[in-house]
Design an enzyme around this catalytic site. Structure first.
Site, PDB file in Angstrom:
ATOM      1  CB  CYS A 192      -0.951  -0.172   1.316  1.00  0.00           C
ATOM      2  SG  CYS A 192      -2.015  -1.711   1.195  1.00  0.00           S
ATOM      3  CB  ALA A 193       3.921   1.538  -2.018  1.00  0.00           C
ATOM      4  CB  ALA A 194       0.265   4.706  -4.297  1.00  0.00           C
ATOM      5  N   PRO A 195       1.413   7.359  -2.369  1.00  0.00           N
ATOM      6  CG  PRO A 195       1.426   9.688  -1.915  1.00  0.00           C
ATOM      7  CD  PRO A 195       0.929   8.490  -1.412  1.00  0.00           C
ATOM      8  CE  LYS A 230       3.943   6.194   6.191  1.00  0.00           C
ATOM      9  NZ  LYS A 230       2.658   6.864   5.595  1.00  0.00           N
ATOM     10  CG  ASP A 268      -1.236   1.781  -3.874  1.00  0.00           C
ATOM     11  OD1 ASP A 268      -0.953   2.017  -2.703  1.00  0.00           O
ATOM     12  OD2 ASP A 268      -2.490   2.142  -4.323  1.00  0.00           O
ATOM     13  CG  ASP A 299      -6.406  -6.968  -3.540  1.00  0.00           C
ATOM     14  OD1 ASP A 299      -6.017  -6.619  -2.126  1.00  0.00           O
ATOM     15  OD2 ASP A 299      -7.638  -7.156  -3.539  1.00  0.00           O
ATOM     16  CB  CYS A 318      -2.783   8.051   8.865  1.00  0.00           C
ATOM     17  SG  CYS A 318      -3.805   8.147   7.753  1.00  0.00           S
TER      18      CYS A 318
HETATM   19  C1  LIG Z   1      -2.416   5.073   3.651  1.00  0.00           C
HETATM   20  S1  LIG Z   1      -2.157   5.347   2.028  1.00  0.00           S
HETATM   21  C2  LIG Z   1      -0.417   4.656   1.730  1.00  0.00           C
HETATM   22  C3  LIG Z   1       0.479   6.002   1.859  1.00  0.00           C
HETATM   23  C4  LIG Z   1       2.035   5.717   1.469  1.00  0.00           C
HETATM   24  N1  LIG Z   1       2.440   4.386   2.071  1.00  0.00           N
HETATM   25  C5  LIG Z   1       2.896   6.910   1.636  1.00  0.00           C
HETATM   26  O1  LIG Z   1       3.702   6.773   2.351  1.00  0.00           O
HETATM   27  O2  LIG Z   1       3.122   7.461   0.594  1.00  0.00           O
HETATM   28  C6  LIG Z   1      -2.864   3.685   1.540  1.00  0.00           C
HETATM   29  C7  LIG Z   1      -2.676   3.099  -0.155  1.00  0.00           C
HETATM   30  O3  LIG Z   1      -3.153   2.071   0.098  1.00  0.00           O
HETATM   31  C8  LIG Z   1      -3.803   1.670  -1.094  1.00  0.00           C
HETATM   32  N2  LIG Z   1      -4.853   0.386  -1.299  1.00  0.00           N
HETATM   33  C9  LIG Z   1      -5.905   0.498  -1.010  1.00  0.00           C
HETATM   34  N3  LIG Z   1      -6.327  -0.822  -0.747  1.00  0.00           N
HETATM   35  C10 LIG Z   1      -5.532  -1.442  -1.103  1.00  0.00           C
HETATM   36  C11 LIG Z   1      -5.379  -2.969  -1.443  1.00  0.00           C
HETATM   37  N4  LIG Z   1      -6.086  -3.810  -1.285  1.00  0.00           N
HETATM   38  N5  LIG Z   1      -4.038  -3.463  -2.118  1.00  0.00           N
HETATM   39  C12 LIG Z   1      -2.970  -2.583  -2.242  1.00  0.00           C
HETATM   40  N6  LIG Z   1      -3.078  -1.458  -2.052  1.00  0.00           N
HETATM   41  C13 LIG Z   1      -4.455  -0.610  -1.564  1.00  0.00           C
HETATM   42  C14 LIG Z   1      -4.460   3.270  -1.801  1.00  0.00           C
HETATM   43  O4  LIG Z   1      -4.513   3.047  -3.033  1.00  0.00           O
HETATM   44  C15 LIG Z   1      -3.386   4.050  -1.014  1.00  0.00           C
HETATM   45  O5  LIG Z   1      -2.664   4.268  -2.062  1.00  0.00           O
END
Ligand SMILES: C[S@@+](CC[C@H](N)C(=O)[O-])C[C@H]1O[C@@H](n2cnc3c(N)ncnc32)[C@H](O)[C@@H]1O
Length: 431
Positions: free
Chosen positions: A251-254, A257, A275, A301, A373
């Site tokens: 769940c890396a985007a944007p 981290k 992501d 996913d 968060c």
């Molecule tokens: C809290 S944000 C991540 C912030 C990111 N780690 C950063 O530090 O920039 C949560 C992320 O989870 C992604 N997300 C939601 N459901 C997901 C899934 N089932 N698998 C992978 N990513 C998922 C979203 O697209 C979103 O980018």
């Protein structure tokens, strides 16, 4: 487009169509004059911070609710009242500009009504505010269900949390420690006449005394620093990836981290960043390109790792789970009005599924950092307690003295040391 009309349009789409402020604001920023962009941002953020309080004040002043295609007039009224109550915009200018916005919004017949309501707010301000402030959910401008949940979870601190949620957050930067030590970068900031304070917990974090445009940060374009809250910077620090390790950032985007993990440890064997959202993944590439770092970026996913990962198990996993974002309301005040109680249940289920799936991808002896968060126990301590109960080979590694399996993890509350609200738990796999 005129600033008040743009603000009313944005608020209308957030409040009535469930769209997010961070998507809408950049679109409208390009439609207003450059000199008005800061005001547009202030009007949108401020009105959303205080939405339910402002909304309650309009009720006794309206003969009947504004509905259908005239609903945008309601948002315009909120923008007008916000200016009168919370800004230094002179009252005559606030009134004139708000009334004039009726023309741009093609609701000219409402000019007299908007003028009348705003003049009434001016006249009856004390009476109106005394009345609405009798109810804590209006005084502190949170939906009642969220107030109740926060009150239940934090019986001592709930008012401080809600107050912090309505404050302007500071700008934090992350020093790229593969380029400069924090002390060296602080000296560069001082040369540029920018005041900043080092954070006590996050080793790479500096809190700026005043927000600035990123272009005035020394070496920003070369990746020498990035914008990231102090609490968010604890993720890579707690993950503590070591040279030669295979690491997953789920769940890396944007990619904030992702970049930090690499800045701290450029000698990983591989960093995989995954992501679900392709659009958001573009920003991972942009962030890594600016800083000059490389990761294996995959769309997929996190709950279905077999679809995107056939490689070895990981030494370390950072799971920055999708969550309610109730710890970052000061940065995203629209969250208060967009989230519904049922979202929390759905998010907690998804978080549990992702945890279970990624646990299978962790090497015996490996470490997983679970992060959100959020400040709601359903997504945090209760989530981890349930995971520990159903996962015999998961061991909680305490992050502080009271971090125990009954009440696991580290909950940072919004506003504490001016950081965002975040939750961390550290788990290790025994076999
Ligand atoms: C809290 S944000 C991540 C912030 C990111 N780690 C950063 O530090 O920039 C949560 C992320 O989870 C992604 N997300 C939601 N459901 C997901 C899934 N089932 N698998 C992978 N990513 C998922 C979203 O697209 C979103 O980018």
């Amino acid at each position: 487009m005129k600033t008040r009309a743009a603000a009313a349009n944005i608020l209308h789409q957030v409040l009535n169509q469930g769209q997010s402020l961070s998507t809408l604001l950049p679109r409208y920023q390009s439609k207003v004059a450059a000199k008005d962009r800061a005001l547009l941002q202030e009007l949108c953020f401020g009105t959303l911070r205080w939405y339910s309080r402002l909304d309650a004040m309009t009720k006794p002043l309206l003969e009947k609710p504004l509905k259908g295609k005239y609903r945008v007039v309601h948002s315009l009224l909120l923008v007008g009242i916000y200016q009168l109550l919370y800004t230094r915009v002179p009252a005559h200018a606030a009134l004139a500009e708000t009334v004039n916005a009726c023309k741009v919004l093609k609701v000219e017949p409402f000019k007299g009504m908007v003028n009348g309501v705003l003049r009434n707010v001016q006249r009856k301000q004390d009476e109106l505010t005394t009345k609405v402030d009798a109810l804590p959910q209006l005084r502190l401008a949170h939906p009642n269900w969220l107030l109740k949940r926060i009150q239940q979870a934090y019986p001592e601190q709930w008012q401080d949390i809600l107050t912090a949620n309505n404050q302007h957050p500071p700008m934090w930067i992350r020093v790229n420690q593969s380029q400069h030590s924090r002390e060296q970068y602080l000296a560069l900031l001082q040369q540029a006449e920018l005041d900043a304070t080092p954070d006590e917990l996050a080793q790479s974090a500096l809190r700026l005394a005043r927000p600035v445009d990123v272009t005035s940060l020394p070496g920003f374009e070369q990746g020498h620093s990035s914008v990231q809250d102090g609490a968010a910077q604890l993720a890579a620090q707690l993950l503590d990836a070591q040279a030669g390790e295979l690491v997953l950032d789920a769940c890396a985007a944007p990619g904030g981290k992702t970049a930090h993990i690499l800045e701290r440890q450029p000698a990983l064997s591989q960093l995989v960043a995954v992501d679900l959202d392709n659009d958001r993944l573009k920003r991972v590439h942009q962030n890594l390109d600016r800083i000059g770092l490389a990761a294996t970026v995959l769309q997929g996913d996190a709950a279905q790792p077999a679809d995107w990962w056939q490689g070895e198990q990981f030494d370390r996993i950072l799971l920055d789970a999708p969550c309610s974002a109730t710890g970052v309301i000061r940065r995203h005040p629209d969250i208060k009005w967009l989230r519904r109680p049922e979202d929390i249940t759905q998010l907690a289920t998804l978080q549990g599924q992702i945890l279970d799936a990624l646990w299978q991808q962790l090497k015996p002896g490996g470490t997983l950092i679970y992060a959100t968060c959020s400040i709601l126990p359903d997504e945090n301590s209760q989530q981890i307690t349930a995971f520990l109960n159903r996962t015999p080979n998961a061991l909680l590694k305490p992050l502080h003295a009271n971090d125990t399996p009954d009440n696991p993890g580290w909950q940072l509350l919004p506003g504490a040391e001016q950081r965002d609200g975040f939750y961390y738990a550290k788990l290790s796999k025994t076999a």
